[in-house]
Design a protein around this motif. Structure first.
Motif, PDB file in Angstrom:
ATOM      1  N   HIS A   9       5.895 -34.789 -43.452  1.00  0.00           N
ATOM      2  CA  HIS A   9       5.126 -34.030 -42.475  1.00  0.00           C
ATOM      3  C   HIS A   9       3.697 -33.856 -42.948  1.00  0.00           C
ATOM      4  O   HIS A   9       2.752 -33.969 -42.171  1.00  0.00           O
ATOM      5  CB  HIS A   9       5.803 -32.678 -42.264  1.00  0.00           C
ATOM      6  CG  HIS A   9       5.077 -31.803 -41.304  1.00  0.00           C
ATOM      7  ND1 HIS A   9       4.839 -32.161 -39.994  1.00  0.00           N
ATOM      8  CD2 HIS A   9       4.522 -30.585 -41.454  1.00  0.00           C
ATOM      9  CE1 HIS A   9       4.175 -31.192 -39.388  1.00  0.00           C
ATOM     10  NE2 HIS A   9       3.959 -30.234 -40.247  1.00  0.00           N
ATOM     11  N   PHE A  90       0.085 -41.582 -37.114  1.00  0.00           N
ATOM     12  CA  PHE A  90       1.253 -41.723 -36.247  1.00  0.00           C
ATOM     13  C   PHE A  90       1.735 -43.169 -36.249  1.00  0.00           C
ATOM     14  O   PHE A  90       0.954 -44.097 -36.028  1.00  0.00           O
ATOM     15  CB  PHE A  90       0.906 -41.335 -34.805  1.00  0.00           C
ATOM     16  CG  PHE A  90       0.579 -39.892 -34.612  1.00  0.00           C
ATOM     17  CD1 PHE A  90      -0.724 -39.436 -34.720  1.00  0.00           C
ATOM     18  CD2 PHE A  90       1.587 -38.969 -34.331  1.00  0.00           C
ATOM     19  CE1 PHE A  90      -1.031 -38.096 -34.540  1.00  0.00           C
ATOM     20  CE2 PHE A  90       1.287 -37.626 -34.152  1.00  0.00           C
ATOM     21  CZ  PHE A  90      -0.024 -37.193 -34.257  1.00  0.00           C
ATOM     22  N   PHE A 104       6.466 -42.669 -30.268  1.00  0.00           N
ATOM     23  CA  PHE A 104       5.734 -42.202 -31.443  1.00  0.00           C
ATOM     24  C   PHE A 104       6.622 -41.399 -32.376  1.00  0.00           C
ATOM     25  O   PHE A 104       7.537 -40.689 -31.936  1.00  0.00           O
ATOM     26  CB  PHE A 104       4.569 -41.307 -31.013  1.00  0.00           C
ATOM     27  CG  PHE A 104       3.416 -42.063 -30.428  1.00  0.00           C
ATOM     28  CD1 PHE A 104       3.386 -42.372 -29.076  1.00  0.00           C
ATOM     29  CD2 PHE A 104       2.355 -42.476 -31.222  1.00  0.00           C
ATOM     30  CE1 PHE A 104       2.332 -43.075 -28.529  1.00  0.00           C
ATOM     31  CE2 PHE A 104       1.290 -43.178 -30.677  1.00  0.00           C
ATOM     32  CZ  PHE A 104       1.282 -43.481 -29.327  1.00  0.00           C
ATOM     33  N   GLY A 105       6.307 -41.491 -33.652  1.00  0.00           N
ATOM     34  CA  GLY A 105       6.861 -40.543 -34.608  1.00  0.00           C
ATOM     35  C   GLY A 105       6.138 -39.216 -34.500  1.00  0.00           C
ATOM     36  O   GLY A 105       5.178 -39.075 -33.734  1.00  0.00           O
ATOM     37  N   LYS A 106       6.593 -38.233 -35.282  1.00  0.00           N
ATOM     38  CA  LYS A 106       6.021 -36.889 -35.182  1.00  0.00           C
ATOM     39  C   LYS A 106       4.712 -36.742 -35.944  1.00  0.00           C
ATOM     40  O   LYS A 106       4.081 -35.687 -35.870  1.00  0.00           O
ATOM     41  CB  LYS A 106       7.045 -35.866 -35.656  1.00  0.00           C
ATOM     42  CG  LYS A 106       8.232 -35.786 -34.715  1.00  0.00           C
ATOM     43  CD  LYS A 106       9.204 -34.691 -35.079  1.00  0.00           C
ATOM     44  CE  LYS A 106      10.318 -34.660 -34.041  1.00  0.00           C
ATOM     45  NZ  LYS A 106      11.310 -33.609 -34.343  1.00  0.00           N
ATOM     46  N   GLY A 107       4.335 -37.769 -36.668  1.00  0.00           N
ATOM     47  CA  GLY A 107       3.049 -37.729 -37.340  1.00  0.00           C
ATOM     48  C   GLY A 107       3.158 -37.254 -38.777  1.00  0.00           C
ATOM     49  O   GLY A 107       4.055 -36.487 -39.132  1.00  0.00           O
TER      50      GLY A 107
ATOM     51  N   TYR B  35       0.665 -38.169 -22.156  1.00  0.00           N
ATOM     52  CA  TYR B  35       1.427 -37.579 -23.249  1.00  0.00           C
ATOM     53  C   TYR B  35       0.946 -36.149 -23.462  1.00  0.00           C
ATOM     54  O   TYR B  35      -0.190 -35.819 -23.158  1.00  0.00           O
ATOM     55  CB  TYR B  35       1.185 -38.331 -24.561  1.00  0.00           C
ATOM     56  CG  TYR B  35       1.845 -39.679 -24.684  1.00  0.00           C
ATOM     57  CD1 TYR B  35       1.250 -40.824 -24.173  1.00  0.00           C
ATOM     58  CD2 TYR B  35       3.066 -39.814 -25.342  1.00  0.00           C
ATOM     59  CE1 TYR B  35       1.856 -42.063 -24.301  1.00  0.00           C
ATOM     60  CE2 TYR B  35       3.680 -41.055 -25.489  1.00  0.00           C
ATOM     61  CZ  TYR B  35       3.060 -42.169 -24.962  1.00  0.00           C
ATOM     62  OH  TYR B  35       3.662 -43.400 -25.090  1.00  0.00           O
ATOM     63  N   GLN B  37       0.636 -33.536 -26.849  1.00  0.00           N
ATOM     64  CA  GLN B  37       0.687 -33.537 -28.299  1.00  0.00           C
ATOM     65  C   GLN B  37       0.780 -32.099 -28.796  1.00  0.00           C
ATOM     66  O   GLN B  37      -0.090 -31.275 -28.511  1.00  0.00           O
ATOM     67  CB  GLN B  37      -0.552 -34.212 -28.885  1.00  0.00           C
ATOM     68  CG  GLN B  37      -0.544 -34.305 -30.402  1.00  0.00           C
ATOM     69  CD  GLN B  37      -1.805 -34.945 -30.962  1.00  0.00           C
ATOM     70  OE1 GLN B  37      -2.777 -35.178 -30.249  1.00  0.00           O
ATOM     71  NE2 GLN B  37      -1.786 -35.243 -32.243  1.00  0.00           N
ATOM     72  N   GLY B  40       3.755 -30.748 -35.060  1.00  0.00           N
ATOM     73  CA  GLY B  40       5.132 -30.923 -35.534  1.00  0.00           C
ATOM     74  C   GLY B  40       6.035 -31.676 -34.579  1.00  0.00           C
ATOM     75  O   GLY B  40       7.158 -32.032 -34.940  1.00  0.00           O
ATOM     76  N   LEU B  41       5.555 -31.935 -33.374  1.00  0.00           N
ATOM     77  CA  LEU B  41       6.376 -32.653 -32.384  1.00  0.00           C
ATOM     78  C   LEU B  41       5.809 -34.024 -32.052  1.00  0.00           C
ATOM     79  O   LEU B  41       6.440 -34.798 -31.339  1.00  0.00           O
ATOM     80  CB  LEU B  41       6.505 -31.825 -31.099  1.00  0.00           C
ATOM     81  CG  LEU B  41       7.218 -30.493 -31.234  1.00  0.00           C
ATOM     82  CD1 LEU B  41       7.230 -29.763 -29.901  1.00  0.00           C
ATOM     83  CD2 LEU B  41       8.654 -30.678 -31.745  1.00  0.00           C
ATOM     84  N   GLY B  42       4.618 -34.329 -32.520  1.00  0.00           N
ATOM     85  CA  GLY B  42       4.021 -35.628 -32.247  1.00  0.00           C
ATOM     86  C   GLY B  42       3.615 -35.758 -30.794  1.00  0.00           C
ATOM     87  O   GLY B  42       3.266 -34.771 -30.131  1.00  0.00           O
ATOM     88  N   LEU B  43       3.675 -36.966 -30.281  1.00  0.00           N
ATOM     89  CA  LEU B  43       3.324 -37.239 -28.895  1.00  0.00           C
ATOM     90  C   LEU B  43       4.599 -37.432 -28.088  1.00  0.00           C
ATOM     91  O   LEU B  43       5.469 -38.217 -28.465  1.00  0.00           O
ATOM     92  CB  LEU B  43       2.481 -38.513 -28.795  1.00  0.00           C
ATOM     93  CG  LEU B  43       0.996 -38.389 -29.105  1.00  0.00           C
ATOM     94  CD1 LEU B  43       0.755 -38.223 -30.595  1.00  0.00           C
ATOM     95  CD2 LEU B  43       0.251 -39.600 -28.577  1.00  0.00           C
ATOM     96  N   LEU B  45       6.055 -38.335 -24.194  1.00  0.00           N
ATOM     97  CA  LEU B  45       5.645 -38.965 -22.940  1.00  0.00           C
ATOM     98  C   LEU B  45       6.072 -38.114 -21.751  1.00  0.00           C
ATOM     99  O   LEU B  45       7.256 -37.766 -21.605  1.00  0.00           O
ATOM    100  CB  LEU B  45       6.267 -40.360 -22.844  1.00  0.00           C
ATOM    101  CG  LEU B  45       5.917 -41.183 -21.620  1.00  0.00           C
ATOM    102  CD1 LEU B  45       4.419 -41.495 -21.579  1.00  0.00           C
ATOM    103  CD2 LEU B  45       6.723 -42.478 -21.626  1.00  0.00           C
TER     104      LEU B  45
END
Lengths: 114, 113
Positions: A9, A90, A104-107, B35, B37, B40-43, B45
């Motif tokens: 994370h 990402f 996408f992943g959560k980054g 999207y 954003q 902690g959850l990212g992107l 859709l």
């Protein structure tokens, strides 16, 4: 269902340290793979992409990524990070040959200490 | 370079308001995406469109709708804004086939109070 996992994370490194950010995707078929970067206050930008061919892909700003099909992985690397690499990264996958959406992943947030 | 322009950088709206987020791209791309954003959850859709007047639900369409009357413009509509829709909204576009990735706009940070 397609999904992308990013292992970390938040990663904190000192300048000149080496970087590796993990990314695994889950999809049984063939995929395109991407790494995007978002610098503070800026929009998402493409760092690099893999469609086919040489599994070692070089992108902008000295980043590279290696596609390992047997491990469903596409890890991002840089030999020596700079303070200016501080950003969120990402990973994304996309089913090949269709107008499939990017998943996408959560980054991973990277903080580089000067 | 392809440009994806989102009309507002910051928006503050009240609960219950109808909210329109606009996105315009200038390179004749077939595909457009919305999207959100969140940390902690990212992107995630919300909706996407592969052609004019065409729309498909993404992973989290509840509380949203979209409109694509012209190829270059893709609007996201919050029918009745709620506080849990406070987020950064990102628009993206891409060419018709899958092998090009996306170009993103700068985002709209929406706060619902």
């Amino acid at each position: 269902a397609q999904s992308v996992s990013q292992h970390n994370h938040h990663v904190i490194l000192s300048e000149a340290a080496s970087l590796e950010l993990g990314c695994n995707y889950s999809y049984g078929g063939t995929v395109n793979l991407f790494w995007y970067v978002q610098y503070p206050g800026q929009h998402l930008q493409l760092l690099l992409k893999y469609f086919s061919g040489d599994p070692l892909v070089k992108g902008i700003k000295g980043f590279e990524a290696e596609f390992i099909k047997s491990k469903f992985s596409f890890n991002l690397r840089k030999p020596s990070v700079q303070w200016s690499d501080t950003a969120e990264y990402f990973c994304a996958s996309q089913r090949k040959g269709s107008q499939g959406n990017l998943i996408f992943g959560k980054g991973t947030k990277l903080s580089v200490k000067p | 370079d392809v440009k994806v322009t989102q009309s507002s950088r910051y928006l503050v709206k009240r609960t219950g308001e109808k909210v329109f987020l606009e996105c315009v791209q200038d390179m004749d791309h077939e595909n457009m995406f919305w999207y959100r954003q969140d940390p902690g959850l990212g992107l995630r859709l919300i909706y996407f469109s592969y052609d004019v007047k065409m729309k498909e639900k993404g992973d989290i369409p509840e509380g949203y709708s979209v409109s694509r009357e012209k190829k270059e413009r893709f609007s996201l509509i919050l029918e009745s804004a709620s506080t849990n829709q406070t987020s950064m909204y990102l628009c993206a576009s891409s060419q018709g086939t899958a092998n090009y990735g996306y170009t993103f706009g700068s985002g709209t940070r929406l706060t619902v109070v």
